[in-house]
Design a protein around this motif. Structure first.
Motif, PDB file in Angstrom:
ATOM      1  N   MET B 386       0.819  -1.221   0.000  1.00 53.39           N
ATOM      2  CA  MET B 386       0.000   0.000   0.000  1.00 53.39           C
ATOM      3  C   MET B 386       0.854   1.274   0.000  1.00 53.39           C
ATOM      4  O   MET B 386       0.418   2.318   0.459  1.00 53.39           O
ATOM      5  CB  MET B 386      -0.994   0.069   1.182  1.00 53.39           C
ATOM      6  CG  MET B 386      -1.961  -1.089   1.256  1.00 53.39           C
ATOM      7  SD  MET B 386      -3.436  -0.863   0.235  1.00 53.39           S
ATOM      8  CE  MET B 386      -4.175  -2.498   0.352  1.00 53.39           C
ATOM      9  N   PRO B 426      -8.116  -2.363   1.479  1.00 53.35           N
ATOM     10  CA  PRO B 426      -8.085  -2.862   2.855  1.00 53.35           C
ATOM     11  C   PRO B 426      -9.444  -2.796   3.562  1.00 53.35           C
ATOM     12  O   PRO B 426      -9.559  -3.253   4.698  1.00 53.35           O
ATOM     13  CB  PRO B 426      -7.095  -1.899   3.528  1.00 53.35           C
ATOM     14  CG  PRO B 426      -7.305  -0.608   2.814  1.00 53.35           C
ATOM     15  CD  PRO B 426      -7.597  -0.986   1.376  1.00 53.35           C
ATOM     16  N   TYR B 427     -10.455  -2.261   2.879  1.00 55.56           N
ATOM     17  CA  TYR B 427     -11.755  -2.100   3.546  1.00 55.56           C
ATOM     18  C   TYR B 427     -12.320  -3.453   3.974  1.00 55.56           C
ATOM     19  O   TYR B 427     -12.818  -3.621   5.088  1.00 55.56           O
ATOM     20  CB  TYR B 427     -12.733  -1.373   2.627  1.00 55.56           C
ATOM     21  CG  TYR B 427     -12.271   0.012   2.273  1.00 55.56           C
ATOM     22  CD1 TYR B 427     -12.546   1.086   3.120  1.00 55.56           C
ATOM     23  CD2 TYR B 427     -11.524   0.246   1.126  1.00 55.56           C
ATOM     24  CE1 TYR B 427     -12.102   2.362   2.817  1.00 55.56           C
ATOM     25  CE2 TYR B 427     -11.068   1.508   0.812  1.00 55.56           C
ATOM     26  CZ  TYR B 427     -11.352   2.567   1.662  1.00 55.56           C
ATOM     27  OH  TYR B 427     -10.896   3.819   1.369  1.00 55.56           O
ATOM     28  N   LEU B 430     -10.574  -4.872   6.945  1.00 55.56           N
ATOM     29  CA  LEU B 430     -10.963  -4.204   8.185  1.00 55.56           C
ATOM     30  C   LEU B 430     -12.322  -4.730   8.647  1.00 55.56           C
ATOM     31  O   LEU B 430     -12.497  -5.062   9.837  1.00 55.56           O
ATOM     32  CB  LEU B 430     -11.036  -2.680   7.957  1.00 55.56           C
ATOM     33  CG  LEU B 430     -11.574  -1.906   9.158  1.00 55.56           C
ATOM     34  CD1 LEU B 430     -10.548  -1.865  10.278  1.00 55.56           C
ATOM     35  CD2 LEU B 430     -11.991  -0.494   8.761  1.00 55.56           C
ATOM     36  N   VAL B 431     -13.265  -4.822   7.735  1.00 54.00           N
ATOM     37  CA  VAL B 431     -14.611  -5.268   8.098  1.00 54.00           C
ATOM     38  C   VAL B 431     -14.562  -6.692   8.650  1.00 54.00           C
ATOM     39  O   VAL B 431     -15.202  -7.009   9.656  1.00 54.00           O
ATOM     40  CB  VAL B 431     -15.558  -5.158   6.877  1.00 54.00           C
ATOM     41  CG1 VAL B 431     -16.874  -5.874   7.144  1.00 54.00           C
ATOM     42  CG2 VAL B 431     -15.804  -3.694   6.524  1.00 54.00           C
ATOM     43  N   VAL B 448      -4.468  -5.617  11.544  1.00 56.57           N
ATOM     44  CA  VAL B 448      -4.503  -4.850  10.304  1.00 56.57           C
ATOM     45  C   VAL B 448      -3.155  -4.935   9.583  1.00 56.57           C
ATOM     46  O   VAL B 448      -3.077  -5.171   8.377  1.00 56.57           O
ATOM     47  CB  VAL B 448      -4.894  -3.374  10.614  1.00 56.57           C
ATOM     48  CG1 VAL B 448      -4.506  -2.453   9.486  1.00 56.57           C
ATOM     49  CG2 VAL B 448      -6.388  -3.268  10.907  1.00 56.57           C
ATOM     50  N   ILE B 452      -2.676  -6.771   5.969  1.00 58.90           N
ATOM     51  CA  ILE B 452      -2.550  -5.872   4.816  1.00 58.90           C
ATOM     52  C   ILE B 452      -1.101  -5.686   4.372  1.00 58.90           C
ATOM     53  O   ILE B 452      -0.802  -5.689   3.180  1.00 58.90           O
ATOM     54  CB  ILE B 452      -3.211  -4.515   5.135  1.00 58.90           C
ATOM     55  CG1 ILE B 452      -4.706  -4.734   5.414  1.00 58.90           C
ATOM     56  CG2 ILE B 452      -3.019  -3.531   3.981  1.00 58.90           C
ATOM     57  CD1 ILE B 452      -5.402  -3.572   6.040  1.00 58.90           C
ATOM     58  N   SER B 453      -0.193  -5.539   5.318  1.00 56.26           N
ATOM     59  CA  SER B 453       1.189  -5.209   4.954  1.00 56.26           C
ATOM     60  C   SER B 453       1.946  -6.396   4.365  1.00 56.26           C
ATOM     61  O   SER B 453       3.083  -6.258   3.926  1.00 56.26           O
ATOM     62  CB  SER B 453       1.944  -4.661   6.178  1.00 56.26           C
ATOM     63  OG  SER B 453       1.301  -3.495   6.635  1.00 56.26           O
TER      64      SER B 453
END
Lengths: 159, 618
Positions: B386, B426-427, B430-431, B448, B452-453
């Motif tokens: 990201m 990433p939404y 997160l959800v 998170v 994601i990372s």
């Protein structure tokens, strides 16, 4: 509900626990008041009041004991049919600036309201989302980190 | 503010050239002709009040506030000049065309490619990869027995590629880009140095470089190479024999302190917030400086009229004052030459709506795009996903070789923006973490990062050969708010391409195994683009690389335009853009169509300035 500043303080205390970011850090986004207003618009006085009262009670009773705070939150808020979905929405709003429409079950039981549809609270709430600094990145389309920064490892500040 | 004149004034000026469409093709043609002394009028169907930073920033604010951040999210819904939007695409039921979006999906495969109808065209949302085609891409029929040959070759186009790299402001290093037959003249430098590889790219390169993949008789040795990009980097002092290069900043007729180097906003699509990425408004702004270009926005070319002599006599337009009302005025525009540069779908749509399918019926046929297969995995370590521009590197080693006799070639991009495209990350992450994993606070912050990372997404861009049945048509049942016929798309994926798709999935598994990455790829049968092939299911997405609806060729029997993009049927009409390309290989189309635009502008200028009967300048 208590007076306005009391409500905001209670909202910040709950938000800090739910997001893992300090009250100071949350205030720095400038989004506390818009998020409180968005929550109020979406769920109404009654549900918000219940949420904040429950949160205040759980925090007071835990008196700094993290395990007690965690158990209290799970028992009285996160697993509560009425308060759980609202609390989870508050977390998501802090992380990405979006209010997500509440589950249909919740809407059926507690009367759906007009502003409950999925929406970005404001252009600023998008750029102030906490998710981006959490992963050492910037919100796409804003706050670029600078030419070439992407070639180094990310700067992470993990709790 | 010189960008706009009114229609009455435009009707009274003797223009040399009328250009329909203000995207990169039209902008380059307009600028080039004006610099040679010709008078040009550009009409754009979409809005774009002025070439200013304020106008651009309004798009950015709309994007920030949009709940669905699709590739046209920055642009308002405009029923007067609508555009396809990917969220409109539905899974098709056999035999039932879907007219939910502007583009009618006639099937059998639905396609989620889009384009943008605003001032500056689709460069307002393009990503900015600026790839040359490989020499062998121009000779698909004679080398591999597939598709068609171009009537010109790489060497013919090479000088125009250099012009395009200047105009678009390409950042790259020659040493990284000379592969599989691509050559540069001795001493050539790109205008700016290549952008640095992302940290993610470096992790992939460390473990992947040198991996061998066998495709039939071809052994492909993989390496992670930096991608040539039309976004501002560090100017190369050695450019142009040491004269250097001055990057073009933010578009404005007023002085503005924006538009420097790429800052890594990870938002090339749909909108670079600082205009480090090229968009056609940069070329339009430069064209205005000549004093010989006028631009009319919110002006829809609605009908092309042809006289008894076969020449275009005039083009009707509709001009609307507001995107919220269909009220409009109409009129006609005339010039000595007409250039349709409205993209392959709109060029074909306009001709067909004007009753001009071509004497051989090929207008709208041979539509191409790239078939995209997305594959994704979790890396075993934090990769800082990201960050950067959306892609800084890719794999070029599956683009060339004898295997192209058997199946399509592919190009791989390494996506710095993780799983955003396939999963909505990433939404969605997160959800899931909040709603399903039941984490909050410090555990959520760690979750998170963990989710994601470490994301890796590889997009495989698979080539598609021209097929006459893949086409744009019009149908009087489908009209837009202004009464114009909407485009109807018929689209299928041939075996040649699907074999490339299946090979891509196999290769992605090899790559993930080599990286020790957890393959998280899955294709939902309910998703638009789902295709079952040889016992396996894939979701194949559009690449927004529309091409081929007015293909160029050697003769008027089997093509629509000649090597200069001039219509065989109407000698004062040019159909410009990727619609003219007989094949697109595994290159994003923009750099090649920009090169073709320079070639066409050169031809038109020669036509209009060397004939003795012609007076220059109107």
């Amino acid at each position: 509900m208590a007076d306005d500043s009391g409500v905001l303080e209670a909202f910040l205390t709950l938000s800090a626990t739910l997001t893992g970011y300090s009250r100071f850090r949350l205030l720095g986004t400038g989004q506390a008041e818009p998020y409180l207003a968005t929550t109020l618009d979406a769920v109404g006085d009654d549900a918000l009041g219940e949420l904040l009262s429950a949160s205040t009670a759980v925090h007071d009773e835990a008196a700094g004991d993290e395990r007690a705070l965690d158990q209290g939150l799970r028992a009285r808020i996160l697993s509560d049919d009425k308060l759980g979905p609202v609390a989870r929405n508050v977390i998501k709003m802090w992380f990405v600036g979006t209010w997500y429409q509440l589950p249909q079950e919740w809407r059926d039981a507690h009367a759906s309201r007009q502003p409950d549809s999925t929406h970005v609270v404001s252009p600023a709430s998008y750029t102030e989302g906490l998710l981006w600094p959490t992963i050492g990145a910037n919100p796409p389309g804003a706050k670029g980190q600078g030419y070439g920064t992407w070639s180094s490892p990310p700067t992470l500040d993990l709790p | 503010m010189p960008a706009q004149i009114d229609h009455a004034a435009a009707a009274s000026i003797d223009y040399d050239v009328l250009v329909v469409g203000s995207g990169v093709s039209g902008a380059i043609v307009a600028r080039s002709l004006a610099e040679k002394g010709l008078r040009v009028l550009v009409v754009e169907a979409g809005p774009g009040d002025e070439l200013s930073v304020a106008d651009y920033e309004s798009y950015l604010t709309r994007f920030y506030g949009a709940a669905a951040k699709d590739n046209n999210a920055a642009y308002e819904v405009n029923p007067n000049a609508p555009m396809p939007r990917s969220p409109d695409v539905r899974r098709l039921q056999p035999g039932h065309p879907d007219s939910t979006g502007y583009l009618i999906q006639n099937g059998p495969y639905e396609m989620d490619s889009t384009y943008t109808r605003v001032l500056g065209g689709t460069t307002m949302h393009w990503e900015g990869k600026a790839l040359r085609m490989l020499p062998e891409d121009f000779e698909m029929r004679s080398r591999f027995g597939q598709g068609r040959d171009w009537p010109i070759g790489y060497d013919d186009l090479e000088p125009y590629y250099r012009q395009a790299e200047f105009e678009l402001g390409v950042s790259a290093d020659v040493a990284d880009q000379a592969f599989y037959g691509i050559t540069f003249p001795p001493g050539y430098e790109f205008p700016m140095h290549g952008l640095p590889k992302s940290y993610l790219d470096q992790i992939i390169a460390r473990d992947l470089d040198g991996t061998e993949i066998q495709l039939h008789d071809t052994t492909c040795t993989l390496s992670v190479r930096p991608t040539a990009q039309a976004r501002n980097g560090v100017p190369n002092a050695a450019y142009d024999d040491g004269l250097g290069f001055i990057p073009v900043g933010a578009v404005s007729t007023h002085q503005v302190d924006e538009g420097g180097r790429c800052q890594g906003n990870i938002n090339c699509v749909p909108l670079c917030p600082v205009q480090a990425k090229y968009n056609a408004r940069k070329t339009l702004a430069a064209s205005l400086d000549t004093g010989r270009v006028d631009i009319l926005t919110q002006t829809i070319a609605s009908q092309v009229h042809v006289g008894a002599d076969g020449l275009v006599s005039h083009i009707d337009y509709q001009s609307y004052g507001s995107t919220t009302s269909p009220e409009h005025v109409t009129g006609s525009l005339r010039a000595r030459r007409y250039v349709l540069a409205a993209n392959p779908v709109e060029n074909a749509r306009l001709l067909l709506a004007s009753g001009l399918p071509g004497s051989n019926g090929l207008v709208g046929r041979n539509l191409m795009d790239h078939a995209y297969l997305l594959t994704w995995a979790l890396l075993p370590e934090i990769a800082g996903t990201m960050r950067g521009s959306q892609c800084t590197s890719g794999i070029e080693d599956l683009r060339a070789g004898g295997f192209r006799e058997r199946h399509a070639a592919m190009r791989v991009s390494i996506h710095n923006d993780g799983w955003a495209w396939p999963t909505g990350s990433p939404y969605t992450d997160l959800v899931e973490l909040v709603d399903d994993a039941n984490v909050y606070g410090a555990a959520l912050r760690r979750g998170v990062v963990d989710r994601i990372s470490r994301q890796l997404m590889l997009s495989f861009m698979v080539e598609l050969m021209p097929e006459t049945s893949n086409r744009i048509t019009v149908d009087s049942r489908y009209i837009d708010a202004m009464g114009n016929l909407r485009p109807v798309l018929s689209y299928s994926l041939p075996e040649y391409t699907m074999d490339g798709v299946a090979a891509s999935r196999r290769i992605s598994r090899r790559i993930f195994q080599r990286l020790g990455a957890e393959d998280k790829t899955h294709y939902d049968p309910l998703d638009p683009g789902y295709v079952a092939y040889q016992g396996e299911g894939f979701v194949v997405r559009g690449g927004n690389h529309w091409a081929g609806t007015h293909m160029m060729g050697e003769t008027s029997h089997d093509s629509v335009v000649d090597v200069n993009q001039r219509s065989w049927d109407h000698q004062n009409l040019y159909l410009v853009g990727p619609g003219s390309m007989p094949s697109i290989g595994t290159s994003n189309t923009t750099l090649t169509l920009a090169a073709l635009s320079f070639k066409t502008a050169e031809h038109i200028a020669a036509e209009l300035t060397t004939r003795p009967s012609v007076t220059i300048g109107g």
